[in-house]
Design a protein around this motif. Structure first.
Motif, PDB file in Angstrom:
ATOM      1  N   CYS A 207      25.210  17.528  24.020  1.00  0.00           N
ATOM      2  CA  CYS A 207      25.327  16.172  23.485  1.00  0.00           C
ATOM      3  C   CYS A 207      26.786  15.724  23.431  1.00  0.00           C
ATOM      4  CB  CYS A 207      24.704  16.104  22.090  1.00  0.00           C
ATOM      5  SG  CYS A 207      22.888  16.063  22.090  1.00  0.00           S
TER       6      CYS A 207
ATOM      7  N   ALA B  37      28.537  12.264  22.379  1.00  0.00           N
ATOM      8  CA  ALA B  37      28.148  12.278  20.965  1.00  0.00           C
ATOM      9  C   ALA B  37      29.306  12.008  20.009  1.00  0.00           C
ATOM     10  CB  ALA B  37      27.470  13.604  20.622  1.00  0.00           C
TER      11      ALA B  37
ATOM     12  N   PRO C 249      22.859  11.875  23.756  1.00  0.00           N
ATOM     13  CA  PRO C 249      23.103  12.289  22.378  1.00  0.00           C
ATOM     14  C   PRO C 249      21.930  11.967  21.452  1.00  0.00           C
ATOM     15  CG  PRO C 249      25.039  11.209  23.282  1.00  0.00           C
ATOM     16  CD  PRO C 249      23.935  10.980  24.247  1.00  0.00           C
TER      17      PRO C 249
END
Length: 408
Positions: free
Chosen positions: A328, A333, A367
């Motif tokens: 992610c 992210a 994400p």
């Protein structure tokens, strides 16, 4: 001779132990944890520090950070009676976070105290002390025992209370031994006392199955005294909690040895996070438990002191967990996390805490952003989606349907 009674293994110069207690606003309870840590240190010959889940300092993260510069390996030993949410969720989450923050440190996570011969022996002595008093004062001959624990929403933990009660009964001269709880689940203490009293023993010994002499232990004593005053045909008295009896060190040292050799045994066959137990089907899989653990930790970070309520929180309405694990993170992210935080700060209606999370188990779909307690997981979120999650979901309780990955 148990492993804990033998000499400590060699090669411990670069190792430390972290004894994790729950934590209390009553400093006396916290001091009991420190006393046990000192006893472990004397017995094992390695440094033993203390960390707390909540309500006391240092936290687990702070304690590990303090040990990390001095040693290469830390073994976490949990001063918890049963394997409920703290043992299965909160401590593992804290340990996993510490692993990411201290990549050069080897961390082993041990199990709870659980069911152990030394604890059965200790309970027997606690009962005998009260029994001797009753026999000396009033000549009690047939004695029953009621083992009273805190009570949990985890059936596995509650089952261990009943197992301990049965082990305490086997091979001993008690008329009967029954298990009960202060709260959360049944049977409660009052009901257990009524049920046992119907068999007309001369006396009933109530054992508070608690570590410290705190609020719950006093509650057990008060209700025992009330029952004794109301029903004069049977003598009822409460014993002492486990305290800092040296036999607890036998258990803790055994749990340390199991953890540092990667031989920890947990009761996974009856764990509600591993298997679908009747009535607990929604908990299987662990995702809900992980989010609960995140919220629980963060709410304590922002708590306000409230008299004698040991679990009073000043918690936000929502907790948002953003997976920042490797996959992610590579998909953006960190930018999502920062944008969510900025949007939340800019909003006048948003009441949410937004934190990093370890892997949410949806690698490749991120994400990932999880909103708790709603149980809504958003996938494939990018920086520009953060404003929509805040303005719609967090501000107005409107789920952003095109981003939903799954709901719990």
């Amino acid at each position: 001779m148990t492993a804990s009674a033998q000499a400590a293994p060699t090669g411990l110069d670069d190792e430390a132990v972290l004894l994790v207690g729950h934590g209390s606003r009553r400093e006396r309870s916290n001091e009991q944890v420190r006393e046990l840590a000192s006893g472990m240190e004397d017995r094992l010959g390695v440094p033993v520090d203390v960390g707390f889940l909540e309500l006391a300092a240092p936290s687990i993260a702070e304690a590990i950070a303090g040990l990390a510069p001095a040693v290469s390996r830390v073994t976490v030993v949990q001063l918890s009676l049963f394997a409920a949410s703290h043992v299965k969720n909160d401590v593992p989450l804290a340990v996993e976070r510490a692993r990411s923050e201290h990549p050069d440190l080897t961390l082993h996570n041990g199990s709870h105290l659980g069911v152990h011969p030394a604890i059965v022996d200790l309970l027997d002595d606690r009962a005998a002390a009260v029994e001797d008093e009753l026999e000396a004062d009033r000549g009690a001959e047939e004695v029953a025992v009621v083992l009273c624990a805190r009570g949990s929403s985890d059936p596995d933990a509650n089952a261990d209370v009943h197992k301990l009660a049965r082990l305490l009964y086997e091979g001993r001269a008690f008329d009967r031994v029954e298990a009960c709880f202060v709260g959360v689940t049944e049977p409660r203490l009052s009901g257990a006392l009524h049920a046992v009293a119907k068999h007309r023993p001369d006396a009933i010994v109530v054992l508070p199955y608690m570590l410290g002499d705190g609020v719950l232990t006093q509650r057990v004593r008060d209700r025992t005294a009330e029952f004794d005053a109301e029903y004069p045909y049977v003598d009822v008295a409460a014993g002492d909690p486990l305290g800092t009896d040296p036999r607890l060190l036998d258990v803790l040292c055994d749990r340390w040895q199991a953890a540092r050799t990667d031989s920890v045994e947990m009761s996974c066959d009856t764990c509600k996070y591993k298997v679908e137990l009747d009535g607990y089907e929604a908990d299987a899989g662990g995702a809900r438990a992980m989010l609960r653990a995140l919220t629980h930790q963060e709410s304590h970070a922002d708590r306000e002191s409230v008299d004698d309520d040991p679990h009073a929180h000043d918690a936000p309405a929502k907790h948002v967990a953003v997976c920042t694990n490797q996959t992610c993170a590579a998909d953006g992210a960190p930018a999502v996390l920062e944008r969510l935080r900025q949007a939340a700060r800019d909003s006048e209606a948003c009441d949410a805490r937004i934190t990093r999370s370890s892997c949410l188990g949806r690698c490749g779909d991120g994400p990932m952003v999880a909103v708790y307690p709603d149980g809504v997981w958003y996938g494939g979120v990018d920086e520009h989606d953060a404003d929509r999650i805040v303005s719609s979901h967090l501000d107005r309780e409107r789920i952003v349907s095109d981003l939903v990955d799954q709901t719990l």
